[in-house]
Design a protein around this motif. Structure first.
Motif, PDB file in Angstrom:
ATOM      1  N   GLY A  56      44.076 -26.468 -24.371  1.00  0.00           N
ATOM      2  CA  GLY A  56      43.726 -25.930 -25.681  1.00  0.00           C
ATOM      3  C   GLY A  56      42.348 -25.299 -25.787  1.00  0.00           C
ATOM      4  N   MET A  57      41.643 -25.189 -24.675  1.00  0.00           N
ATOM      5  CA  MET A  57      40.314 -24.569 -24.740  1.00  0.00           C
ATOM      6  C   MET A  57      40.487 -23.065 -24.913  1.00  0.00           C
ATOM      7  SD  MET A  57      37.111 -24.682 -22.020  1.00  0.00           S
ATOM      8  CE  MET A  57      36.790 -26.433 -22.143  1.00  0.00           C
ATOM      9  N   PRO A  58      39.830 -22.481 -25.902  1.00  0.00           N
ATOM     10  CA  PRO A  58      39.935 -21.030 -26.103  1.00  0.00           C
ATOM     11  C   PRO A  58      39.290 -20.263 -24.935  1.00  0.00           C
ATOM     12  CG  PRO A  58      38.913 -22.118 -28.000  1.00  0.00           C
ATOM     13  CD  PRO A  58      39.016 -23.128 -26.916  1.00  0.00           C
ATOM     14  N   LEU A  59      39.808 -19.069 -24.662  1.00  0.00           N
ATOM     15  CA  LEU A  59      39.269 -18.257 -23.570  1.00  0.00           C
ATOM     16  C   LEU A  59      37.781 -17.980 -23.750  1.00  0.00           C
ATOM     17  CD1 LEU A  59      42.080 -15.661 -22.753  1.00  0.00           C
ATOM     18  CD2 LEU A  59      41.418 -17.695 -21.466  1.00  0.00           C
ATOM     19  N   LYS A  60      37.349 -17.813 -24.985  1.00  0.00           N
ATOM     20  CA  LYS A  60      35.929 -17.564 -25.240  1.00  0.00           C
ATOM     21  C   LYS A  60      35.082 -18.738 -24.741  1.00  0.00           C
ATOM     22  CE  LYS A  60      32.768 -16.244 -28.946  1.00  0.00           C
ATOM     23  NZ  LYS A  60      32.632 -15.880 -30.353  1.00  0.00           N
ATOM     24  N   GLN A  61      35.550 -19.958 -24.978  1.00  0.00           N
ATOM     25  CA  GLN A  61      34.803 -21.132 -24.527  1.00  0.00           C
ATOM     26  C   GLN A  61      34.898 -21.289 -23.007  1.00  0.00           C
ATOM     27  OE1 GLN A  61      35.793 -24.888 -26.379  1.00  0.00           O
ATOM     28  NE2 GLN A  61      33.826 -25.754 -25.807  1.00  0.00           N
ATOM     29  N   ILE A  62      36.062 -20.965 -22.436  1.00  0.00           N
ATOM     30  CA  ILE A  62      36.203 -20.997 -20.973  1.00  0.00           C
ATOM     31  C   ILE A  62      35.208 -20.017 -20.354  1.00  0.00           C
ATOM     32  CG2 ILE A  62      37.741 -20.516 -19.025  1.00  0.00           C
ATOM     33  CD1 ILE A  62      40.083 -21.419 -20.884  1.00  0.00           C
ATOM     34  N   HIS A  63      35.114 -18.844 -20.953  1.00  0.00           N
ATOM     35  CA  HIS A  63      34.182 -17.828 -20.465  1.00  0.00           C
ATOM     36  C   HIS A  63      32.741 -18.344 -20.540  1.00  0.00           C
ATOM     37  CE1 HIS A  63      32.180 -14.029 -19.849  1.00  0.00           C
ATOM     38  NE2 HIS A  63      33.344 -13.448 -19.611  1.00  0.00           N
ATOM     39  N   HIS A  64      32.401 -18.982 -21.652  1.00  0.00           N
ATOM     40  CA  HIS A  64      31.055 -19.550 -21.806  1.00  0.00           C
ATOM     41  C   HIS A  64      30.798 -20.600 -20.726  1.00  0.00           C
ATOM     42  CE1 HIS A  64      27.409 -21.169 -23.552  1.00  0.00           C
ATOM     43  NE2 HIS A  64      27.982 -22.370 -23.601  1.00  0.00           N
ATOM     44  N   PHE A  65      31.784 -21.464 -20.494  1.00  0.00           N
ATOM     45  CA  PHE A  65      31.635 -22.504 -19.484  1.00  0.00           C
ATOM     46  C   PHE A  65      31.372 -21.876 -18.112  1.00  0.00           C
ATOM     47  CE2 PHE A  65      32.874 -25.465 -16.239  1.00  0.00           C
ATOM     48  CZ  PHE A  65      32.416 -26.688 -16.706  1.00  0.00           C
ATOM     49  N   ILE A  66      32.150 -20.863 -17.768  1.00  0.00           N
ATOM     50  CA  ILE A  66      31.975 -20.191 -16.482  1.00  0.00           C
ATOM     51  C   ILE A  66      30.600 -19.542 -16.399  1.00  0.00           C
ATOM     52  CG2 ILE A  66      32.796 -18.239 -15.081  1.00  0.00           C
ATOM     53  CD1 ILE A  66      35.665 -19.055 -16.035  1.00  0.00           C
ATOM     54  N   ASP A  67      30.170 -18.926 -17.485  1.00  0.00           N
ATOM     55  CA  ASP A  67      28.840 -18.303 -17.515  1.00  0.00           C
ATOM     56  C   ASP A  67      27.735 -19.323 -17.240  1.00  0.00           C
ATOM     57  OD1 ASP A  67      29.848 -15.778 -18.014  1.00  0.00           O
ATOM     58  OD2 ASP A  67      29.413 -15.822 -20.156  1.00  0.00           O
ATOM     59  N   ILE A  68      27.804 -20.458 -17.910  1.00  0.00           N
ATOM     60  CA  ILE A  68      26.739 -21.444 -17.700  1.00  0.00           C
ATOM     61  C   ILE A  68      26.872 -22.131 -16.342  1.00  0.00           C
ATOM     62  CG2 ILE A  68      26.287 -21.748 -20.160  1.00  0.00           C
ATOM     63  CD1 ILE A  68      27.753 -24.469 -19.983  1.00  0.00           C
ATOM     64  N   TYR A  69      28.100 -22.278 -15.850  1.00  0.00           N
ATOM     65  CA  TYR A  69      28.304 -22.830 -14.504  1.00  0.00           C
ATOM     66  C   TYR A  69      27.566 -21.969 -13.475  1.00  0.00           C
ATOM     67  CZ  TYR A  69      30.615 -23.879 -10.085  1.00  0.00           C
ATOM     68  OH  TYR A  69      30.867 -24.197  -8.778  1.00  0.00           O
ATOM     69  N   GLN A  71      24.969 -20.322 -13.876  1.00  0.00           N
ATOM     70  CA  GLN A  71      23.519 -20.403 -14.031  1.00  0.00           C
ATOM     71  C   GLN A  71      22.916 -21.535 -13.197  1.00  0.00           C
ATOM     72  OE1 GLN A  71      22.530 -20.556 -18.217  1.00  0.00           O
ATOM     73  NE2 GLN A  71      23.913 -18.861 -18.655  1.00  0.00           N
ATOM     74  N   GLY A  72      23.750 -22.439 -12.722  1.00  0.00           N
ATOM     75  CA  GLY A  72      23.254 -23.491 -11.843  1.00  0.00           C
ATOM     76  C   GLY A  72      23.236 -24.877 -12.457  1.00  0.00           C
ATOM     77  N   ASP A  73      22.633 -25.790 -11.697  1.00  0.00           N
ATOM     78  CA  ASP A  73      22.664 -27.212 -12.031  1.00  0.00           C
ATOM     79  C   ASP A  73      21.959 -27.579 -13.330  1.00  0.00           C
ATOM     80  OD1 ASP A  73      24.144 -27.606  -9.768  1.00  0.00           O
ATOM     81  OD2 ASP A  73      22.512 -28.503  -8.599  1.00  0.00           O
ATOM     82  N   GLU A  74      21.049 -26.733 -13.798  1.00  0.00           N
ATOM     83  CA  GLU A  74      20.352 -27.079 -15.045  1.00  0.00           C
ATOM     84  C   GLU A  74      21.309 -27.083 -16.238  1.00  0.00           C
ATOM     85  OE1 GLU A  74      19.852 -22.623 -14.455  1.00  0.00           O
ATOM     86  OE2 GLU A  74      19.548 -24.377 -13.182  1.00  0.00           O
ATOM     87  N   THR A  75      22.506 -26.531 -16.062  1.00  0.00           N
ATOM     88  CA  THR A  75      23.478 -26.506 -17.165  1.00  0.00           C
ATOM     89  C   THR A  75      24.482 -27.654 -17.083  1.00  0.00           C
ATOM     90  OG1 THR A  75      25.042 -25.065 -15.991  1.00  0.00           O
ATOM     91  CG2 THR A  75      23.305 -23.981 -17.293  1.00  0.00           C
ATOM     92  N   ILE A  76      24.293 -28.560 -16.142  1.00  0.00           N
ATOM     93  CA  ILE A  76      25.236 -29.677 -15.992  1.00  0.00           C
ATOM     94  C   ILE A  76      25.405 -30.465 -17.293  1.00  0.00           C
ATOM     95  CG2 ILE A  76      25.566 -31.928 -14.872  1.00  0.00           C
ATOM     96  CD1 ILE A  76      24.635 -30.586 -12.251  1.00  0.00           C
ATOM     97  N   PRO A  77      24.344 -30.828 -18.012  1.00  0.00           N
ATOM     98  CA  PRO A  77      24.552 -31.582 -19.261  1.00  0.00           C
ATOM     99  C   PRO A  77      25.411 -30.829 -20.279  1.00  0.00           C
ATOM    100  CG  PRO A  77      22.257 -31.734 -18.578  1.00  0.00           C
ATOM    101  CD  PRO A  77      22.912 -30.711 -17.689  1.00  0.00           C
ATOM    102  N   GLU A  78      25.189 -29.527 -20.422  1.00  0.00           N
ATOM    103  CA  GLU A  78      26.000 -28.751 -21.363  1.00  0.00           C
ATOM    104  C   GLU A  78      27.447 -28.671 -20.896  1.00  0.00           C
ATOM    105  OE1 GLU A  78      26.215 -24.417 -23.633  1.00  0.00           O
ATOM    106  OE2 GLU A  78      24.573 -24.785 -22.220  1.00  0.00           O
TER     107      GLU A  78
END
Length: 121
Positions: A56-69, A71-78
């Motif tokens: 049920g995750m929207p594509l927009k949120q999947i895209h955001h997740f991939i974008d922050i992924y 960016q590296g390990d500093e985005t692990i908490p998000e």
């Protein structure tokens, strides 16, 4: 792996795969003589997209997740927060579906009893 093989492996259409690439969810996919050649990394990414989409995750949120992924390990908490939030939503949806299934199973039993006591012909 060629797009036709990927399509078959994941039971999705080639246009859907191309759409994901066009939207920046995949790739860019390496090409050999103009033909897409999916790597194991591409297949893992597609598997993630399809799994989270089914949850049920929207594509927009999947895209955001991939974008922050990317960016590296500093985005692990998000990333953890996003995945945990989606898991809670998915569990809630599953509970609702389970209740609906239980209702339908009980309704089927009731109607089967009615059918047995009122035979046709």
């Amino acid at each position: 792996m060629r797009i036709e093989e990927v399509s078959k492996k994941f039971s999705i259409s080639s246009p859907t795969i191309r759409y994901y690439e066009q939207e920046g969810l995949l790739g860019p996919i390496k090409r050999i003589n103009g033909v897409r050649d999916f790597s194991s990394h591409d297949l893992e990414r597609l598997d993630f997209i399809l799994c989270t989409k089914k949850c049920g995750m929207p594509l927009k949120q999947i895209h955001h997740f991939i974008d922050i992924y990317e960016q590296g390990d500093e985005t692990i908490p998000e990333r953890l927060a996003i995945l945990r939030e989606q898991l809670v939503k998915t569990k809630s949806a599953l509970d609702e579906l389970t209740q609906s299934m239980d209702y339908l199973q009980n309704k089927i039993k009731t109607v089967e009893k009615l059918a047995a006591s009122h035979p046709t012909n």
